[in-house]
Design a protein around this motif. Structure first.
Motif, mmCIF file in Angstrom:
data_model
loop_
_atom_site.group_PDB
_atom_site.id
_atom_site.type_symbol
_atom_site.label_atom_id
_atom_site.label_comp_id
_atom_site.label_asym_id
_atom_site.label_seq_id
_atom_site.Cartn_x
_atom_site.Cartn_y
_atom_site.Cartn_z
ATOM 1 N N ARG A 141 0.808 -1.232 0.000
ATOM 2 C CA ARG A 141 0.000 0.000 0.000
ATOM 3 C C ARG A 141 0.839 1.280 0.000
ATOM 4 N NH1 ARG A 141 -5.217 -2.191 3.348
ATOM 5 N NH2 ARG A 141 -5.880 -3.524 1.644
ATOM 6 N N LYS A 142 2.073 1.182 -0.442
ATOM 7 C CA LYS A 142 2.906 2.383 -0.532
ATOM 8 C C LYS A 142 2.648 3.103 -1.857
ATOM 9 C CE LYS A 142 4.992 2.093 3.411
ATOM 10 N NZ LYS A 142 6.206 1.394 3.747
ATOM 11 N N THR A 143 3.088 4.345 -1.920
ATOM 12 C CA THR A 143 2.891 5.164 -3.124
ATOM 13 C C THR A 143 4.163 5.163 -3.964
ATOM 14 O OG1 THR A 143 1.323 6.598 -1.999
ATOM 15 C CG2 THR A 143 2.413 7.516 -3.940
ATOM 16 N N ILE A 144 3.996 4.845 -5.231
ATOM 17 C CA ILE A 144 5.137 4.943 -6.144
ATOM 18 C C ILE A 144 4.966 6.199 -7.009
ATOM 19 C CG2 ILE A 144 4.169 3.525 -8.046
ATOM 20 C CD1 ILE A 144 7.025 2.353 -8.402
ATOM 21 N N GLY A 145 6.034 6.950 -7.135
ATOM 22 C CA GLY A 145 6.035 8.134 -7.996
ATOM 23 C C GLY A 145 6.675 7.763 -9.317
ATOM 24 N N THR A 201 5.861 13.267 -2.041
ATOM 25 C CA THR A 201 4.777 12.357 -1.660
ATOM 26 C C THR A 201 5.161 10.888 -1.732
ATOM 27 O OG1 THR A 201 3.343 13.919 -2.802
ATOM 28 C CG2 THR A 201 2.338 11.834 -2.160
ATOM 29 N N ALA A 202 5.997 10.547 -2.704
ATOM 30 C CA ALA A 202 6.198 9.128 -3.025
ATOM 31 C C ALA A 202 7.103 8.430 -2.007
ATOM 32 C CB ALA A 202 6.798 9.000 -4.418
ATOM 33 N N ASP A 203 6.819 7.138 -1.789
ATOM 34 C CA ASP A 203 7.705 6.300 -0.973
ATOM 35 C C ASP A 203 8.787 5.669 -1.847
ATOM 36 O OD1 ASP A 203 6.055 6.415 1.514
ATOM 37 O OD2 ASP A 203 4.581 5.528 0.154
ATOM 38 N N VAL A 204 8.397 5.421 -3.091
ATOM 39 C CA VAL A 204 9.310 4.834 -4.080
ATOM 40 C C VAL A 204 9.226 5.729 -5.310
ATOM 41 C CG1 VAL A 204 9.738 2.792 -5.530
ATOM 42 C CG2 VAL A 204 8.822 2.511 -3.212
ATOM 43 N N ILE A 205 10.372 6.050 -5.913
ATOM 44 C CA ILE A 205 10.363 6.895 -7.114
ATOM 45 C C ILE A 205 11.022 6.119 -8.247
ATOM 46 C CG2 ILE A 205 11.270 9.028 -8.151
ATOM 47 C CD1 ILE A 205 11.000 10.319 -5.361
ATOM 48 N N SER A 206 10.346 6.069 -9.380
ATOM 49 C CA SER A 206 10.862 5.259 -10.479
ATOM 50 C C SER A 206 10.886 6.070 -11.762
ATOM 51 C CB SER A 206 9.981 4.013 -10.627
ATOM 52 O OG SER A 206 10.590 3.082 -11.455
#
Ligand code: NAD
Length: 315
Positions: A141-145, A201-206
């Motif tokens: 449920r984490k946010t990916i950017g 905002t993101a927990d993970v950035i791709s």
């Protein structure tokens, strides 16, 4: 005289077999692509990303060269402007690598978040790892950017939602409204026009943008400072998009929980190139630009290149 076709990078055997079936081309498979002497007589050059086709190569080849066909989407290893100036047409295979690159992106996310490569390395080095000192981060449920809302970004978005039940925040000032809005649930997907919002905002950035003058070093000191503590950074696009000195600082300071990198500014990924910098960080997982390298994808994309060639030669 049949058209001479040079394959100057390694291609999947299925694509080579298809080329060999075609009797009306003169196929050249140089054993050492770096020494391929295609300048005098090539009608077409077939490449992947290893070989660079510079302006000087096009200048030397312009008498006979008509087509450069690239397996893959990024054409940054080809001087496209020089090709255009000399009437050489450049083709690529957009849209085919998405599934494979997205799988690697998620693999790197999990490898970094659960410290898989690091723990494996430590065990092999003889350490008995204490579990309480091997805590990872959950991606549930984490946010990916996602920076870049093209083909690969969308595959990553879909997988992120189905695998992690996560949310998406995406930034791409050039993408048209449509595919993403239609195929992602509204409550899981937000598009932002402001990169800083994604970074904060993101927990993970791709990263899923091409390497262009406008994207070079688009993540640098300022951008790392904006990110949340313990962000995971993934780069399966191109190395030059991230300022690697700034990333190193963020990795060492703990701002980044870790980074999964399939693309580096200097390739190949090696101890010679990164042994004193990124590869000193246990929280970095590096792969040697293998985003598209699954047997299934290489076969499919290689065959697509050969079919483009056949169509062109038919006239
Ligand atoms: P794509 O063309 O479908 O999507 C790229 C997106 O980036 C586009 O929507 C474009 O509008 C967007 N973009 C361009 N400039 C931008 C900017 N400044 N800010 C935000 N967005 C911007 O390409 P794709 O198929 O999704 O591939 C993306 C990149 O992945 C390729 O350019 C290539 O460099 C890389 N790639 C890597 C591998 C690998 O093996 N690791 C394999 C294939 C592709």
């Amino acid at each position: 005289m049949p058209p001479k076709v040079y394959v100057v990078d390694p291609y999947h055997k299925d694509a080579i077999a298809l080329l060999k079936e075609h009797n009306d081309i003169d196929l050249v498979l140089p054993s050492d692509p770096a020494k391929a002497n295609y300048h005098q007589d090539a009608t077409a050059i077939i490449v992947r990303s290893q070989t660079r086709i510079e302006a000087s190569d096009i200048e030397k080849s312009k008498r006979t060269l008509k087509y450069i066909i690239k397996q893959g989407v990024g054409v940054d290893n080809i001087d496209v402007q020089a090709a255009k100036a000399h009437g050489v047409k450049v083709y690529n295979t957009p849209g085919l690598n998405g599934e494979a690159v997205a799988e690697l992106t998620l693999s790197l996310a999990l490898s970094v978040s659960r410290r898989i490569a690091e723990l494996d390395r430590r065990i092999r080095n003889g350490e008995v790892v204490v579990r309480s000192e091997a805590l990872g981060r959950s991606l549930f449920r984490k946010t990916i950017g996602l920076i870049g809302m093209g083909n690969i970004g969308l595959f990553v978005a879909r997988k992120w939602i189905s695998a992690m039940e996560g949310r998406i925040i995406a930034y791409d000032p050039y993408a048209k409204d449509g595919a993403w809005e239609e195929s992602l649930p509204n409550d899981k997907f937000k598009r932002t026009a402001v990169l800083d919002e994604l970074l904060q905002t993101a927990d993970v950035i791709s990263l899923h943008v091409p390497l262009l003058d406008s994207t070079r070093n688009m993540l640098s000191t300022r951008e790392f400072e904006l990110m949340k503590q313990d962000t995971i950074l993934l780069n399966c696009a191109r190395g030059g998009i991230v300022d690697e000195s700034a990333m190193l600082v963020a990795l060492k300071s703990g701002k980044l929980f870790g980074a999964g990198l399939d693309a580096l500014a200097i390739e190949p990924a090696s101890m010679d190139n990164y042994g004193n910098t990124l590869l000193t960080c246990p929280n970095v997982v590096v792969t040697p630009h293998v985003g598209a390298s699954t047997a299934e994808n290489q076969s499919q994309s290689g065959i697509a290149v050969v079919n483009i060639l056949f169509e062109l030669l038919k006239g």
